[in-house]
Motif scaffolding. Structure first.
Motif, PDB file in Angstrom:
ATOM      1  N   VAL A 166     -22.402   0.483  13.134  1.00 34.47           N
ATOM      2  CA  VAL A 166     -22.613   1.927  13.265  1.00 34.47           C
ATOM      3  C   VAL A 166     -21.798   2.721  12.259  1.00 34.47           C
ATOM      4  CG1 VAL A 166     -22.473   3.874  14.844  1.00 34.47           C
ATOM      5  CG2 VAL A 166     -23.246   1.640  15.678  1.00 34.47           C
ATOM      6  N   PRO A 167     -20.466   2.551  12.176  1.00 37.62           N
ATOM      7  CA  PRO A 167     -19.731   3.318  11.159  1.00 37.62           C
ATOM      8  C   PRO A 167     -20.118   2.946   9.738  1.00 37.62           C
ATOM      9  CG  PRO A 167     -18.305   1.691  12.180  1.00 37.62           C
ATOM     10  CD  PRO A 167     -19.559   1.714  12.986  1.00 37.62           C
ATOM     11  N   VAL A 168     -20.439   1.673   9.523  1.00 40.57           N
ATOM     12  CA  VAL A 168     -20.841   1.258   8.176  1.00 40.57           C
ATOM     13  C   VAL A 168     -22.147   1.928   7.776  1.00 40.57           C
ATOM     14  CG1 VAL A 168     -21.556  -0.707   6.784  1.00 40.57           C
ATOM     15  CG2 VAL A 168     -19.602  -0.910   8.304  1.00 40.57           C
ATOM     16  N   ALA A 169     -23.093   2.008   8.717  1.00 38.73           N
ATOM     17  CA  ALA A 169     -24.365   2.672   8.415  1.00 38.73           C
ATOM     18  C   ALA A 169     -24.148   4.135   8.067  1.00 38.73           C
ATOM     19  CB  ALA A 169     -25.311   2.539   9.608  1.00 38.73           C
ATOM     20  N   GLY A 170     -23.276   4.799   8.842  1.00 39.25           N
ATOM     21  CA  GLY A 170     -22.997   6.200   8.539  1.00 39.25           C
ATOM     22  C   GLY A 170     -22.357   6.386   7.176  1.00 39.25           C
ATOM     23  N   MET A 171     -21.427   5.511   6.813  1.00 34.59           N
ATOM     24  CA  MET A 171     -20.768   5.621   5.516  1.00 34.59           C
ATOM     25  C   MET A 171     -21.744   5.351   4.379  1.00 34.59           C
ATOM     26  SD  MET A 171     -17.118   3.785   6.369  1.00 34.59           S
ATOM     27  CE  MET A 171     -16.479   4.100   4.726  1.00 34.59           C
ATOM     28  N   CYS A 172     -22.606   4.347   4.556  1.00 31.23           N
ATOM     29  CA  CYS A 172     -23.583   4.037   3.502  1.00 31.23           C
ATOM     30  C   CYS A 172     -24.564   5.185   3.304  1.00 31.23           C
ATOM     31  CB  CYS A 172     -24.331   2.750   3.846  1.00 31.23           C
ATOM     32  SG  CYS A 172     -23.335   1.247   3.704  1.00 31.23           S
ATOM     33  N   ILE A 173     -25.004   5.791   4.401  1.00 30.72           N
ATOM     34  CA  ILE A 173     -25.924   6.926   4.286  1.00 30.72           C
ATOM     35  C   ILE A 173     -25.236   8.103   3.599  1.00 30.72           C
ATOM     36  CG2 ILE A 173     -27.213   8.638   5.627  1.00 30.72           C
ATOM     37  CD1 ILE A 173     -27.786   6.439   7.662  1.00 30.72           C
ATOM     38  N   TRP A 174     -23.960   8.325   3.930  1.00 28.18           N
ATOM     39  CA  TRP A 174     -23.230   9.419   3.285  1.00 28.18           C
ATOM     40  C   TRP A 174     -23.083   9.166   1.791  1.00 28.18           C
ATOM     41  CZ3 TRP A 174     -18.734  10.088   0.491  1.00 28.18           C
ATOM     42  CH2 TRP A 174     -18.303  11.411   0.335  1.00 28.18           C
ATOM     43  N   PHE A 175     -22.743   7.920   1.406  1.00 30.15           N
ATOM     44  CA  PHE A 175     -22.646   7.577  -0.013  1.00 30.15           C
ATOM     45  C   PHE A 175     -23.990   7.784  -0.715  1.00 30.15           C
ATOM     46  CE2 PHE A 175     -18.931   4.609   1.001  1.00 30.15           C
ATOM     47  CZ  PHE A 175     -18.004   5.531   0.546  1.00 30.15           C
ATOM     48  N   GLN A 176     -25.062   7.383  -0.041  1.00 34.99           N
ATOM     49  CA  GLN A 176     -26.385   7.513  -0.647  1.00 34.99           C
ATOM     50  C   GLN A 176     -26.746   8.978  -0.878  1.00 34.99           C
ATOM     51  OE1 GLN A 176     -29.582   6.245   1.850  1.00 34.99           O
ATOM     52  NE2 GLN A 176     -31.027   5.988   0.173  1.00 34.99           N
ATOM     53  N   GLN A 177     -26.516   9.822   0.128  1.00 33.53           N
ATOM     54  CA  GLN A 177     -26.843  11.239  -0.020  1.00 33.53           C
ATOM     55  C   GLN A 177     -25.950  11.924  -1.045  1.00 33.53           C
ATOM     56  OE1 GLN A 177     -29.526  12.589   1.364  1.00 33.53           O
ATOM     57  NE2 GLN A 177     -29.939  10.552   2.198  1.00 33.53           N
ATOM     58  N   TYR A 178     -24.720  11.480  -1.180  1.00 34.27           N
ATOM     59  CA  TYR A 178     -23.813  12.040  -2.177  1.00 34.27           C
ATOM     60  C   TYR A 178     -24.225  11.630  -3.589  1.00 34.27           C
ATOM     61  CZ  TYR A 178     -19.389  13.276  -4.439  1.00 34.27           C
ATOM     62  OH  TYR A 178     -18.439  13.819  -5.261  1.00 34.27           O
ATOM     63  N   TYR A 179     -24.774  10.434  -3.710  1.00 38.44           N
ATOM     64  CA  TYR A 179     -25.117   9.890  -5.029  1.00 38.44           C
ATOM     65  C   TYR A 179     -26.476  10.367  -5.535  1.00 38.44           C
ATOM     66  CZ  TYR A 179     -27.259   6.303  -8.006  1.00 38.44           C
ATOM     67  OH  TYR A 179     -27.953   5.651  -8.983  1.00 38.44           O
ATOM     68  N   LEU A 180     -27.440  10.528  -4.638  1.00 37.97           N
ATOM     69  CA  LEU A 180     -28.824  10.750  -5.049  1.00 37.97           C
ATOM     70  C   LEU A 180     -29.049  12.009  -5.883  1.00 37.97           C
ATOM     71  CD1 LEU A 180     -31.026   9.545  -2.061  1.00 37.97           C
ATOM     72  CD2 LEU A 180     -30.964   8.663  -4.394  1.00 37.97           C
ATOM     73  N   PRO A 181     -28.513  13.196  -5.532  1.00 38.89           N
ATOM     74  CA  PRO A 181     -28.825  14.386  -6.346  1.00 38.89           C
ATOM     75  C   PRO A 181     -28.459  14.234  -7.814  1.00 38.89           C
ATOM     76  CG  PRO A 181     -27.834  15.032  -4.256  1.00 38.89           C
ATOM     77  CD  PRO A 181     -27.701  13.548  -4.348  1.00 38.89           C
TER      78      PRO A 181
END
Length: 254
Positions: free
Chosen positions: A77-92
């Motif tokens: 659960v925390p790993v999924a949240g961190m990965c999603i946050w990294f992805q959203q930070y990186y994508l733009p």
């Protein structure tokens, strides 16, 4: 004649050295990452394994087996949240850099095509050096955003790999691969976006207009009449022909 001139063999040697250096760095990074991940996973699971198997029977009487197995799943659960946050930070940023890479690639291809088609003329006027310098400059302009795009991708990989190493789970490695694949797919989909941009270009009127279609016997005689013709080069530009009316009689050239 110029002692400071860089020869082609020197450029090839430099590129080969850079390629070998990059390969060694990637190999070293992969070995270090695999070693650290293996050590962390072994340490965590070995410690948990010993603690569980050496626990008293009262622990198993009061603790359901599903709760024990859930200890591993809770890490997700925390790993999924961190990965999603990294992805959203990186994508733009990555999305804009991918667009910039596509824009900078066009001049390189165009210059290369024009150089190949006009190679005879270039040699005739002894302009090889100018076209070579232009090609190098365009490649440099293309390499800059490409380098930053790859650096941003490496930034994401390091963050996701760090999360996987921190928790030491094989499941996190699979999750990191999924996040990386989805992110890379969104970057590559920029090519489809560029195709759609050209697919929506305004087109010319239809080839056949049924309401203004001539007879089947047209033309019955070679005469051309023009009534109030207005022409402009673009919709936002002024008229270059303002209401031209004339007649070209049959059998005449002028």
């Amino acid at each position: 004649s110029d002692p400071a001139r860089v020869t082609g063999s020197t450029l090839i040697a430099v590129y080969v050295a850079l390629a070998v250096g990059c390969a060694l760095c990637i190999l070293t990074r992969g070995l270090l990452l695999a070693t650290v991940a293996y050590k962390a996973a072994t340490l965590l699971f070995h410690k948990m394994h010993l603690a569980i198997f050496r626990s008293p029977m009262s622990f198993f009487d009061s603790t359901p087996s599903g709760r024990i197995l859930n200890r591993v799943i809770l890490f997700f659960v925390p790993v999924a949240g961190m990965c999603i946050w990294f992805q959203q930070y990186y994508l733009p940023s990555a999305r804009e850099m991918a667009r910039l890479v596509g824009v900078c690639k066009g001049p390189v291809i165009q210059n290369f095509s024009e150089t190949i088609s006009g190679s005879t003329t270039i040699r005739s006027f002894d302009q090889q050096g100018r076209f070579k310098n232009t090609n190098l400059k365009l490649n440099d302009d293309f390499s800059r955003p490409k380098f930053h795009a790859m650096a941003a991708m490496e930034w994401l990989c390091i963050r996701i790999a760090g999360v996987a190493v921190t928790y030491g789970l094989t499941l996190n490695g699979l999750q990191a691969w999924v996040v990386w694949t989805l992110t890379n797919l969104e970057n590559k989909i920029i090519s489809v976006e560029r195709i759609f941009q050209y697919s929506s270009i305004p087109t010319e009127p239809p080839l056949v207009i049924e309401s203004n279609r001539p007879d089947d016997q047209w033309p019955s005689h070679g005469e051309l009449e023009i009534h109030h013709l207005q022409v402009r080069y673009a919709p936002h530009m002024p008229l270059v022909l303002r209401g031209l009316t004339c007649t070209f009689e049959g059998g005449k050239k002028t």
